[in-house]
Structures are given as structure tokens and as C-alpha cells.
Design a protein around this motif. Structure first.
Motif: not given
Length: 261
Positions: A197-209
């Protein structure tokens, strides 16, 4: 109950050992779970590992939180003690920390009421074969049917992830002081594309997880217990690293909006 646990369906002996080494102490299994090769019951595999680590003194029994489940063919009240005893024999343990009714499906077919099954669960609780009891895959009507007929279940284990948030169920359970445990927190077979999912990926990149860590941290911040499964050591370790970051309020709202069910 540790809020982050380890699911064991189609797991391996090595993954159980790796999970213990990584710091998992909450393990979720069932009498009908098989290992990855489908050659042996996971309870037996786990029992061999637990015997090794407990007898060696590396881990004490009281440090572990072991969950197993009552299967549909044992829903009669007098069958419940027999079923849990079989699980304990497989696991090489004297007691479980939590015993769940795996699902309510068989009661109508076998003329066994949920109340009868729940009374059997109360029996094994009172006899000390388990420290607590709960349910799995129950809807609100089914939970209501057993409330007041014994102890209140400590948890309802249901499928839950950002595509299947179970928000009404969570609110209902919280109103009765019952926890929710999420299986398939990363999508599982019902939502296999969740981690793309693009939104999960966006949030994950922000938190570096990882996207998986975001999906599970979402549950942690809702007070939902998660029991992910992994057979690769990298992911076993990663899936337990859920406490080094926090999702922001607007991120929680964005994840809630992904719900599809």
C-alpha cells in the motif's frame, strides 16, 4: 499478555528458536496448527524447543505466555479438559497462560451451545490447566451469548489490519473490558497486497521502518495485541521492533481510512 506475540501456524522449529532469541515470550498456537512442511503439529515442535530452553535455564516457564486453542470437534463440555490436556502434553507444559475457543462454527451442527462450550472453558480455568480463557473469531452476538455465564473472556482474537480495522468490534470489546488480538496484522491471505500500500509505504519511509512495522504499530497504539508470523530471522527481529517510534495522530487517521471491510 505481551502486546506483541509470535504466530506459529506453518512455522518452523528454527523460527521458534529465533523468536525466543529475539525476545518474543508470547507464542500463539493451536492443536490443529502444522509446521511449515505439514509433517508435525506445531505444538509438538514448540514443546521440544521449550523443553530445551527451560531445562537449560535460559528461560523460565513463568517468563513465557503460551496460548493454544480448542478446536471445533471438542466443543462438548466434557471434551474441553481432554482437548487442553492433549495440547499440554504436546507442549510439555503443566498449564497454558491462555486458552481460546478457536471459533464458534461447530456448535449449531453438533447441537452444542456456546454456553456449554464456555462452561467447559471455565472448568479448565478452575482446575488450573490454564491461567485465563478467551475466544477467537466471535462476533458481538456470540460474545453476548456467553457473557454472564462464567468469567468474561480476556480477549477475542480476530483478523485485523489496516484494510480490516475491526473498529466497531474493538469499541464493543473495550466497552466490556475485553482485549482484541489481531491475527493477519499484515494482511494474510485475505489482503495479500496490504504491505504494498502506497500510504503505508509513505508513512514507513518517514519513520524509516518497514511497512509491516507501520501496520503493527497502528494496532499497538490502539491497544490491540498483534501476533505476526515469520520464518526468516530478519523479519522475526523486525516484527518485534515496534516500540522505538510513534505514529502521529494524523497518520493513525490516514491508516484508519484504508479500511476496506
Amino acid at each position: 499478555m505481551p502486546i506483541a506475540g509470535f504466530g506459529t501456524s506453518f512455522a518452523t522449529e528454527q523460527s521458534i528458536r529465533d523468536a525466543l532469541e529475539a525476545g518474543y515470550r508470547h507464542f500463539d498456537t493451536s492443536l490443529n496448527y502444522m509446521n511449515k512442511d505439514e509433517t508435525i503439529q506445531m505444538e509438538i515442535v514448540m514443546g521440544n524447543v521449550f523443553n530445551d530452553v527451560i531445562s537449560s535455564g535460559k528461560i523460565k516457564r513463568e517468563e513465557l505466555f503460551i496460548v493454544s486453542k480448542l478446536e471445533e470437534w471438542d466443543h462438548q463440555r466434557d471434551r474441553v479438559p481432554i482437548a487442553i490436556t492433549q495440547s499440554l502434553t504436546n507442549l510439555g507444559l503443566d498449564y497454558l497462560d491462555l486458552y481460546l475457543i478457536h471459533g464458534p462454527e461447530s456448535t449449531e451442527r453438533k447441537n452444542v451451545s456456546l454456553v456449554e462450550t464456555w462452561m467447559g472453558m471455565n472448568d479448565v480455568l478452575e482446575s488450573g490447566l490454564t491461567k485465563s480463557i478467551g475466544v477467537s473469531n466471535f462476533d458481538r452476538t456470540q460474545i453476548r451469548s456467553i457473557l454472564g455465564t462464567g468469567v468474561v473472556p480476556v480477549t477475542n482474537q480476530v483478523i485485523s489490519n489496516p484494510y480490516w480495522t475491526q473498529k466497531p468490534m474493538l469499541a464493543y470489546l473495550q466497552s466490556h473490558n475485553i482485549t482484541m488480538t489481531a491475527y493477519s496484522p499484515m494482511g494474510g491471505i485475505t489482503d495479500p497486497d496490504l504491505l504494498k500500500d502506497a500510504k503505508l509505504n509513505e508513512i514507513a519511509q518517514f519513520h524509516r521502518v518497514s511497512n509491516a512495522q507501520i501496520a503493527m504499530r497502528y494496532q499497538i497504539q490502539r491497544g490491540v495485541i498483534v501476533i505476526p508470523k515469520a520464518n526468516h530471522q530478519k523479519y522475526i527481529v523486525q516484527n518485534l521492533d515496534l516500540f522505538s517510534f510513534n505514529l502521529l495522530d494524523y497518520e493513525m487517521t490516514e491508516i484508519e481510512a484504508l479500511n476496506k471491510h
